[in-house]
Design a protein around this motif. Sequence first.
Motif, short mmCIF file in Angstrom:
data_model
loop_
_atom_site.label_atom_id
_atom_site.label_comp_id
_atom_site.label_asym_id
_atom_site.label_seq_id
_atom_site.Cartn_x
_atom_site.Cartn_y
_atom_site.Cartn_z
N ARG A 67 0.80 -1.21 0.00
CA ARG A 67 0.00 0.00 0.00
C ARG A 67 0.84 1.27 0.00
NH1 ARG A 67 -2.25 2.47 3.30
NH2 ARG A 67 -4.09 3.53 2.56
N ILE A 478 4.50 12.04 9.27
CA ILE A 478 3.94 10.72 9.61
C ILE A 478 4.36 9.68 8.60
CG2 ILE A 478 1.79 9.44 9.94
CD1 ILE A 478 0.48 12.26 10.41
N ARG B 367 -5.59 14.11 10.35
CA ARG B 367 -6.07 12.76 10.61
C ARG B 367 -6.20 11.96 9.33
NH1 ARG B 367 -11.71 10.80 13.43
NH2 ARG B 367 -12.62 11.93 11.71
N GLU B 368 -6.64 12.64 8.25
CA GLU B 368 -6.77 11.98 6.96
C GLU B 368 -5.43 11.43 6.49
OE1 GLU B 368 -8.91 10.52 4.74
OE2 GLU B 368 -9.92 11.12 6.55
N ILE B 369 -4.39 12.28 6.62
CA ILE B 369 -3.06 11.85 6.20
C ILE B 369 -2.58 10.69 7.06
CG2 ILE B 369 -0.64 12.60 6.22
CD1 ILE B 369 -1.61 15.25 5.04
N TYR B 370 -2.87 10.78 8.35
CA TYR B 370 -2.51 9.68 9.25
C TYR B 370 -3.22 8.39 8.82
CZ TYR B 370 -1.33 7.30 13.58
OH TYR B 370 -0.83 6.42 14.50
N ARG B 371 -4.49 8.51 8.49
CA ARG B 371 -5.27 7.34 8.10
C ARG B 371 -4.74 6.72 6.80
NH1 ARG B 371 -9.01 5.91 5.24
NH2 ARG B 371 -9.32 7.94 4.28
N LEU B 372 -4.26 7.57 5.89
CA LEU B 372 -3.70 7.05 4.64
C LEU B 372 -2.46 6.20 4.91
CD1 LEU B 372 -4.01 10.11 2.25
CD2 LEU B 372 -5.34 8.01 2.21
N VAL B 373 -1.66 6.64 5.88
CA VAL B 373 -0.42 5.92 6.18
C VAL B 373 -0.71 4.70 7.05
CG1 VAL B 373 1.87 6.12 7.18
CG2 VAL B 373 0.87 8.07 5.98
N HIS B 374 -1.61 4.86 8.02
CA HIS B 374 -1.96 3.76 8.92
C HIS B 374 -3.46 3.49 8.86
CE1 HIS B 374 2.02 4.13 10.67
NE2 HIS B 374 1.82 5.42 10.84
#
Lengths: 482, 482
Positions: A67, A478, B367-374
């Motif tokens: 991913r 991140i 948070r969106e960027i964090y969610r994309l990575v994790h």
Amino acid sequence: MLHLVVVIRTLGVLLLVYSVAIIPPLLISVGYQDGEWPYWLIIWMEALLLGWVMWWPLRRRELDLHRRDGFTIVTLFWFILGFISAVPFLFMPQLDFSDAVFEAISAFTTTGATVIVGLDQLPPSILFWRQELQWLGGIGVIVTAVAILPMLGIGGMQLYRAETPGPIKGEKLTPRIAQTARALWFIYGGLTITCATAYWLAGMSWFDAVAHSLTTVSTGGFSTHDDSLAYFDSALIEAIACLFMLLGAINFGIHYLALHKGRIDLYWRQDEIRIFLKVVAILIALIAATLFLSGTYTHPLTALRYAAFQTISVITSTGYGTADFSLWPLFLPVLLIFSSFMGGCAGSTAGGMKVIRFLLLVKQGRREIYRLVHPQIVRTLKIDGRPVAEEVTSAVWGFFSLYILLFAILMMVLMAYGMDQVTAFGAVATCLNNLGPGLGEVATNFIGVSDGAKWLLSFAMLAGRLELFTVLVLFSRIFWRS
Amino acid sequence: MLHLVVVIRTLGVLLLVYSVAIIPPLLISVGYQDGEWPYWLIIWMEALLLGWVMWWPLRRRELDLHRRDGFTIVTLFWFILGFISAVPFLFMPQLDFSDAVFEAISAFTTTGATVIVGLDQLPPSILFWRQELQWLGGIGVIVTAVAILPMLGIGGMQLYRAETPGPIKGEKLTPRIAQTARALWFIYGGLTITCATAYWLAGMSWFDAVAHSLTTVSTGGFSTHDDSLAYFDSALIEAIACLFMLLGAINFGIHYLALHKGRIDLYWRQDEIRIFLKVVAILIALIAATLFLSGTYTHPLTALRYAAFQTISVITSTGYGTADFSLWPLFLPVLLIFSSFMGGCAGSTAGGMKVIRFLLLVKQGRREIYRLVHPQIVRTLKIDGRPVAEEVTSAVWGFFSLYILLFAILMMVLMAYGMDQVTAFGAVATCLNNLGPGLGEVATNFIGVSDGAKWLLSFAMLAGRLELFTVLVLFSRIFWRS
Ligand SMILES: [K+]
Ligand SMILES: [K+]
């Protein structure tokens, strides 16, 4: 380090595939004897060599893409190909390095903003290269949007997971991408051939017919004439262009399903397509009426003709022109630029934020009002009759606010370069939305823009094309920390 | 019908209270012998009579206000008081009906856009009336935002439920509003008296000191001089203004808590206030540096002085001026107008979308960027260390998108009235954000604007002041159907 290996090898393969794209202009150069063929030969060999160097040493490593590599590969792929595609433009005396990269990225992102005038006098192979780049960028963005971004979870694109052909295999991207890409190439190619034939039957030369079909289906908007489609002054050609621009701005996953199942009614069953066509119809009516009532065109049918073409060209983010809409009266220029923020359907070649996201925004606004009146009743958002996960909605809000924020920041930086407010507004909008024509000083071309601004706008075109997050995630701590 | 009764009676009571506001200009008119006293007497009697007619016949009905009446009452209250407050302006020969309503609504919503020049020659009672209206509008909006809107659930204002003084009693509004309003009046009055005293000590006349304190604490921005605060040309007065504009743009619920508990550290413990002050500091530094480097001011301290004042004036949506920022170079005018979209803290007199909503937008983006990575890790949004309910976040998205949408529509309608793009952009922004000064033709006043545009902008000021939804919900079918 393992990941870097995959990234390099994948880019190598993509580069080898890409080198095939240099054969058509090479052949055209030889055929039309425009004297450019040595350049094309050099570029072709360079692409082959670079691709081979990146692929060969690593070819035996058994690795699957994961991913997170997706973000890096997609961004690097577009970035590197933008630069490589600029090489032919470097041989043009009137373009410097910034110009060449701007022109190539503008082409490859199907934006269609140009720093070249005097198109009618250019060597055919260069002309063809601009058109072909847009066509390649078009299929590139479809594959990216339909097959890759949904799996990366970008800005609500997960909505399309269920729609697209092929099975979903968890985290592994490779097999699915290949299968989907094949189906999409087939449809894209078919549309292009049909479009070229239609143009030719309507009276274009073969060269123009092919050249324009490449930038119609890809909603790219480059032309082989400075006057764009006004050069032909043919209502029939304009009608053909409108049809294929609209087809290019519709989700290619739906094209696939409709073709696969032989059901044309599938188009109308999609909320997104229905709303898109409704918005187009309303805008055309409004703009035609305003053009007629303001006396810009004295005959209602002429007003309708120019309104329909410019509206469809802008909202599909193609950017062909048969009239300079930036000179239209009252709110019309701003309305058209605003409409390019919506753009076409997701999973198409169109730019902008995409109709589906606007649909969600409007539905959310309505739900908010409903909640204010009936706070005890919980309503779920639905698209095509199915509930939308909160995760998807919040991804769309994130996307929307980032889009607006980036727009505001870029606009101010351009003004810091000395651009006036109207030009900066138009330039950022047209590049971020992958449209092409702007307002003010950049209404028809970007020749007068400073080098710094050109680089910034090239970045805007890439960011817009890759749904922002694909690019911006690479700038986050991140991403690199873990 | 029962609800209509409550609505009318409540408005009657509010009108009786409001009539008290006409006594100060009446006394000033008598004291300064400006010859306006008969008008003030007439207006006072009219307000008393109208209020009495609405209240007396219905006074014995035992009724409690319910949630949904809130929307109608709040909107009607602001609408009707806007019209009634316009009456004194109707007696001025240079203003017609549209002008008078525009001026009154601009005052009452603490916007401070004006259609009057020659302030220095106006009768003192009229001058004072403009200032007093802004002050009343200021406390009106604080009570509305702190005590009423959170209970109506408007645009994420529920965030403040826990912060504000007094118990929450389900659907019944009346007792809570009265108690909260009393505490807020106390703080607001105290700030005003302190501000007036400071202005006087710094060298203003008593009249100017009181008049300006009324529009500083309310972040209204009307002045008694055409030159606004540049008239005094005093760094001390500007510093006092900056302090009280900032205090006026901070949540009054926090003022209450800090005072009640005697803990000044509470301010810095609020995410919203901390971010607000940080943004102000960064903007001042950036703008001062740009002013100095571009040669607009040759001394760095002069640049800092003008940057600080204009930045604080604009971001708190006060709109005082010591320089015409619309003539500043490069991106500065647009940056300042953009900053007014953020505005001050919720629950204050400041306009714009409010810092807390921007904070949520930024956190959501992150948070969106964090969610994309994790993608497998779920993170909740937190403000002040406490998780924010999804309901609140989605209310904020609804608010944000409606704000942008309304902005775009209003801007285009103004252009349909023939306004140029920069002026239309500035006019809508300044009215929707309750700021005051705009760009282009409306940089200093709105005299050149057509009547239709004035009405539209009056609507924008009201909609902006009432957090959009309070007004727009009344235009929805859902509201009236049930
Ligand atoms: K385009
Ligand atoms: K103001």
